[in-house]
Enzyme design. Sequence first.
Site, PDB file in Angstrom:
ATOM      1  N   CYS A 140      45.824  -2.810 -23.117  1.00 24.76           N
ATOM      2  CA  CYS A 140      45.196  -3.794 -24.001  1.00 24.76           C
ATOM      3  C   CYS A 140      46.188  -4.423 -25.294  1.00 24.76           C
ATOM      4  O   CYS A 140      46.133  -5.421 -25.110  1.00 24.76           O
ATOM      5  CB  CYS A 140      44.008  -3.162 -24.809  1.00 24.76           C
ATOM      6  SG  CYS A 140      44.112  -2.031 -25.901  1.00 24.76           S
ATOM      7  N   HIS A 200      40.709  -0.866 -29.095  1.00 21.15           N
ATOM      8  CA  HIS A 200      40.880  -1.754 -28.037  1.00 21.15           C
ATOM      9  C   HIS A 200      41.100  -3.208 -28.724  1.00 21.15           C
ATOM     10  O   HIS A 200      40.477  -3.557 -29.673  1.00 21.15           O
ATOM     11  CB  HIS A 200      39.826  -1.895 -27.285  1.00 21.15           C
ATOM     12  CG  HIS A 200      39.858  -2.582 -26.025  1.00 21.15           C
ATOM     13  ND1 HIS A 200      40.488  -2.182 -24.673  1.00 21.15           N
ATOM     14  CD2 HIS A 200      39.481  -3.833 -25.573  1.00 21.15           C
ATOM     15  CE1 HIS A 200      40.578  -3.176 -23.947  1.00 21.15           C
ATOM     16  NE2 HIS A 200      39.725  -4.216 -24.485  1.00 21.15           N
ATOM     17  N   HIS A 223      41.408  -9.819 -21.781  1.00 23.75           N
ATOM     18  CA  HIS A 223      41.926  -8.599 -22.110  1.00 23.75           C
ATOM     19  C   HIS A 223      42.242  -7.690 -21.090  1.00 23.75           C
ATOM     20  O   HIS A 223      41.867  -7.933 -19.849  1.00 23.75           O
ATOM     21  CB  HIS A 223      40.733  -7.665 -23.157  1.00 23.75           C
ATOM     22  CG  HIS A 223      39.460  -7.311 -22.311  1.00 23.75           C
ATOM     23  ND1 HIS A 223      39.114  -6.058 -22.311  1.00 23.75           N
ATOM     24  CD2 HIS A 223      38.840  -8.044 -21.486  1.00 23.75           C
ATOM     25  CE1 HIS A 223      38.220  -6.117 -21.499  1.00 23.75           C
ATOM     26  NE2 HIS A 223      37.555  -7.469 -20.947  1.00 23.75           N
TER      27      HIS A 223
END
Length: 320
Positions: A236, A283, A295
């Site tokens: 990420c 994240h 993402h």
Amino acid sequence: MSSVRVLLRALVPAVLTAALVAPMSGARAEPSAGELTQQITKSSAQLEKVVESYNKLNEEIKSSRATATALGARIGPLEQQVAQGRTEAAEIASRAYKTGGLSGASALLGSGDVSTLVGRLGALNQLARERERQIEGFDATQRRYAAEKAQLDVTLARQTAQVKQLAASKKKIEGELAKLYDMRRAAYGSATSAGSRYTGSVPSVSGKAGVAVRYAYNAIGKPYVWAAEGPNGYDCSGLTLAAWRAAGRSLPHNAAMQWDAVAHIGRGSLQPGDLVFYSGLGHVALYVGSGKVIHAPTAGESVKLASVDMMSPYGYGRVR
């Protein structure tokens, strides 16, 4: 035969039968597809935290190594200055010792008188004291920098050990994921979700943010790879790092550290290119406009376009 005995004879076979049948009927069936998905999601979330911690340590180690290199470069010249100062001090001491004897005094006097000799010896002693002060300053500076470098070496050793520990934790989680993927393969025929390139239109965004957005769209379909920052795979924070690196901006390879590096904004101020943080800074995704983010989700999946509310956002940030 009493009615009690008759009743017991009738109950015993029934109880035995129930005892034999119960374990079989109580045996747990294979997990359902929904249960497997929940287990994989939970393990993936744990893995992502380990990966992001691993990334953070790598960033800290790089910073510490750079500082250690800078200190080493400064310590080297100091050591040379100290060595030179000590040599000069030794020469001064030798000259002072020699001038203390009769022959030395006669040499210093030459055609002069006693006052000339005393003046010369006084100047020599003053020079010696100044040299000693210089040497003491060199020594103190060298000790200070040597102590700092030794502290950095200890820090590097500790961080390296922590990276090994995190790698071991990651390996354990990946082993558990592999078991779940095996069951998922048996159920669905594939352990991972196949990713596909984005073929739609890319929003027109100006400036550096536009470069980052276009990069993220071009990364759609590439696999999640832990601790990777492209070009063949991403995690990420590796994806957001790579997108903004293409635009000439530097970000650390860790979601929490990226949060510290950006300007915090409200949701109402979101613009394409901004970062959206989730899972308690575990994240991060790139906002691309129209309520969407791009993402790198988790192991077994690929970079994808998703709703900004795919999870509850932690916060929003703008790259400076």
